[in-house]
Every structure is written in C-alpha cells, then in structure tokens.
Design an enzyme around this catalytic site. Sequence first.
Site, mmCIF file in Angstrom:
data_model
loop_
_atom_site.group_PDB
_atom_site.id
_atom_site.type_symbol
_atom_site.label_atom_id
_atom_site.label_comp_id
_atom_site.label_asym_id
_atom_site.label_seq_id
_atom_site.Cartn_x
_atom_site.Cartn_y
_atom_site.Cartn_z
ATOM 1 N N ASP A 432 0.859 -1.183 0.000
ATOM 2 C CA ASP A 432 0.000 0.000 0.000
ATOM 3 C C ASP A 432 0.897 1.235 0.000
ATOM 4 O OD1 ASP A 432 -1.728 2.091 0.540
ATOM 5 O OD2 ASP A 432 -2.861 1.006 2.083
ATOM 6 N N HIS A 433 0.889 1.970 -1.109
ATOM 7 C CA HIS A 433 1.816 3.089 -1.264
ATOM 8 C C HIS A 433 1.438 4.287 -0.390
ATOM 9 C CE1 HIS A 433 5.368 4.509 -2.936
ATOM 10 N NE2 HIS A 433 5.087 4.537 -4.237
ATOM 11 N N ARG A 434 0.288 4.234 0.289
ATOM 12 C CA ARG A 434 -0.047 5.315 1.217
ATOM 13 C C ARG A 434 0.870 5.298 2.436
ATOM 14 N NH1 ARG A 434 -6.239 4.175 2.431
ATOM 15 N NH2 ARG A 434 -5.299 2.116 2.637
#
Length: 462
Positions: A432-434
């Site tokens: 998850d690139h968040r």
Amino acid sequence: MAAQLFKLPDPGEGLVEADIVSWKVKVGDHVKTNDIVVEIETAKSLVELPIPWDGTILELLVSEGDTVEVGAAIVSVDVVGSHRDDDHAHAPGAGGDSVPTGPGSSDKAGEERVANLVGYGPSDGGTTRRRRRSTPTTPVELVETPLVETPPDPASAAATHPGSASPGGKVLAKPPVRKFAKDNGIDLSQVTPSGAGGIITRADVESFAASGSAAAAVAPRAPGERETRVPIKGVRKMTAQAMVGSAFTAPHVTEFVTVDMTATMDLVERLKNDREFRDVKVTPLLVLAKAMCLAVQRNPQINATWDEAAQEIVIKHYVNLGIAAATPRGLVVPNIKDAEQMSLGDLGSALGELVSTAREGKTPPADMSGGTITITNVGVFGVDTGTPIINTGEAAILAFGQVRKMPWVVQDASGADVIVPRQVTQLSLSFDHRLVDGDLGSRFLADVAALLEDPGRALVWG
C-alpha cells in the site's frame, strides 16, 4: 409447552448472513439442549449450530441452500417446560421468540444472556448436556451425518474410477459433501473415494478440485445450454467484496526479485531428516514464513494498517502471518497469531494445522481476522510470479513463485564467472503506497530474499 423460534445466531466478525448447508434434524425429531441441528456456511467457515432447548422439531423454516440473515428464524421447536425455559428464548443471537400455543404459556421479559454458537448451557428444566467425543476449542464440531445415495449419471465414471460407486451403482456421500460438490460444480461420479465402503469425503472432493480436473467434473449441461450460472455465496462473495474494496482503496505497487534458493532447499532437505522435525512438514514455504517474520522485525513499518477515520498509521508490534489457501470454497486467508514469537518447529506445526483446517473448510472466524501481513504461494500451481491484491487492513502481501532449476552465474574458486544449475524462485511484493514507500518496500523485499539465499543470516538477525 410453547413453540419457540430459533433464530440464526450472530457468528461474529461482522458477518450478517449465512447459507444453510444441511439440516441435522427433521420435523418430529426430539432434541436436547446443545444437540446440533444445522450446519451453516458463513463467508469465512463452516459452523454447526446447537439448539438451546429440549423439545420437538415442529417446522424447518428455511431450506438447504438458502441464504439467511442473522436474526431470522430458521426452525420452530415445541419446547419442553417452556415456562422454565423462556429466558433462553431471548438469548441475543439465539433469538428464540416465544409463540404461545395455549393458555398457561408465559414469557419472561427483561432477561438476557450472551449466546455462543456452540453450547448455550443447560436449560433450567434440568436437561443434561450430551457427552461429546472431544472438547471443542473452536465453534466447529465434527458430527456424523447419514449417507445419501444418488444414482450416477448415465455416463457414469465408475469404469474410470471403480471405487466411486457402491456395488449397487450409487454414489455414496454425506449431505454436506454432496452440497459442497454441487456448489463447486463437481460431479461426484468423477471423484475417487477414500472413505470406508466407497464413501466420498470432503477431502476427496477438495483433492479432485485441486488436481485441476474440476473443469471436467462439472455436471452435464442440458442439450443446447450455452451458459452455466453459479451463485456467488460464502467465501467467494466475501473475497470478491474484500478484493474490490482493497483494489479501489489502497494504491498498489508491486516489486519483484529473483532469488537463488539453493541454500534454502538444502536446508529443507536436512531438516526433513532431523528427528527434531519428524512431526513437522518442512517445506520452502516454512522457511519463507520464518524469513518474513525476521524481515518484519527489521522493517516494522511494513507490518501496519491505514486508519482512515483517525488519519493514523497503526504499526503492529506482532505478526499475525496470513497464508492464502486455495480451497474449492474459494481463496481463504487464515493467519497464524503471534508468528514472530515461534521457533521454526512451532511455526511449521502451526502452518500445517492452519492449511489442513482451511482445506477442510473448518477454519473458525477468529483465525480469519486480525491478519497483519500475508504470503500467497502461487508456486504450488507452477506459476513463477504475480501481482497479488493486498488483504484489506494490511499493508503488504508477498507472492512466492515456483522453485525450479535454472542456469545461474556464480564465481568459481578462482573468481571466474561460471554458469551452473541452481534452484531459483521469484518473489513479488505488493504494498500500500499510502504507508509504504519504495524505499521501505524494497528494503523489506531485499531482506526476505537475502534470508532465502543464505538462511544462516537468521542466526545474526534473530
């Protein structure tokens, strides 16, 4: 006496409905407190429900295969001594509504108790709990069910699988197994039985599906039929909802690495012959699971979740390691709680039990929730790699490809490059690139790869 309506209890874990798999009773049967009356399938597991009263079955209000919402009445019971048992009628989840059938019936108001899926406790009428074969530790209990005999197809496969039919030419299977096969489009006459007397077990159906023969086992279609429609229920429905939610909520990034697994494969072979591991199924997946736990300790931010409501990143200081298991019911991802605290042997035992329970469809809901990071082993299907979708609530998932011999460049004793055959695999990490940037994702994946290339690093890192 009074008729009580037994309602579908809340199985927990946020589930709001369940499918009726098979009834264990019929109209007119006498039941005692805690007798199993029905088997249901939730989106996470199979569960057998006990009745909280002593009485007689009046009516089955839903049919096998029906999808029922939590709180809906599913069976009516003529309860013995209802004037003493009305407190059970209002148990949350059990939901037994009292339906007076004559003068003198009573209903106590304001009394509640917490109901469990298995075992509501003895009624006030003094009935005793039946002796169980073993003390259950989960809401699932194995019980015997009668066999159902069904004539095979005209084009029966008994000649190909001579054990799949009884001497009378009938396929033998218990109702839950028959329902399980029907839901997954499997023709039981194509399945080779392993049970005594030619009985087809659930494990037989699962093995048949896993072997890749399921496509040929779909029940024969009617002449001219161009489509087959399969209801979206249970695990498949939950998986679809979770994957869509994850794909459209978490921005996915996937990275890949090719790994020389030769040292790990040598370790696996040595451990298989080690008496300390004689009761453990030692596989490359086990070594990878341990490597994942160690890599998480070096990169704790990978073991986290995104709390949108609080606008916080929650870093977990424990590893509930999810293992994606492909079953005929669909993909399920039970997890090993506190895996980072386990030795390699303990982790192997937990992994074997987890996979076995999942394939039998008996994983309790508690084991399906609370995962923090997941492995999906696509290599068992001969697949090299993939781009897996992250489980909702987690930050990363690692795909483990098949291990196979490939030409590999190494240096010989003189420092010259030579090509030799090595055991090689590919790993892919979706994150998850968040909350996981490229630096963290890359370092974590590189750490896992380093441990597989040289398992001895675990002595230093651990």
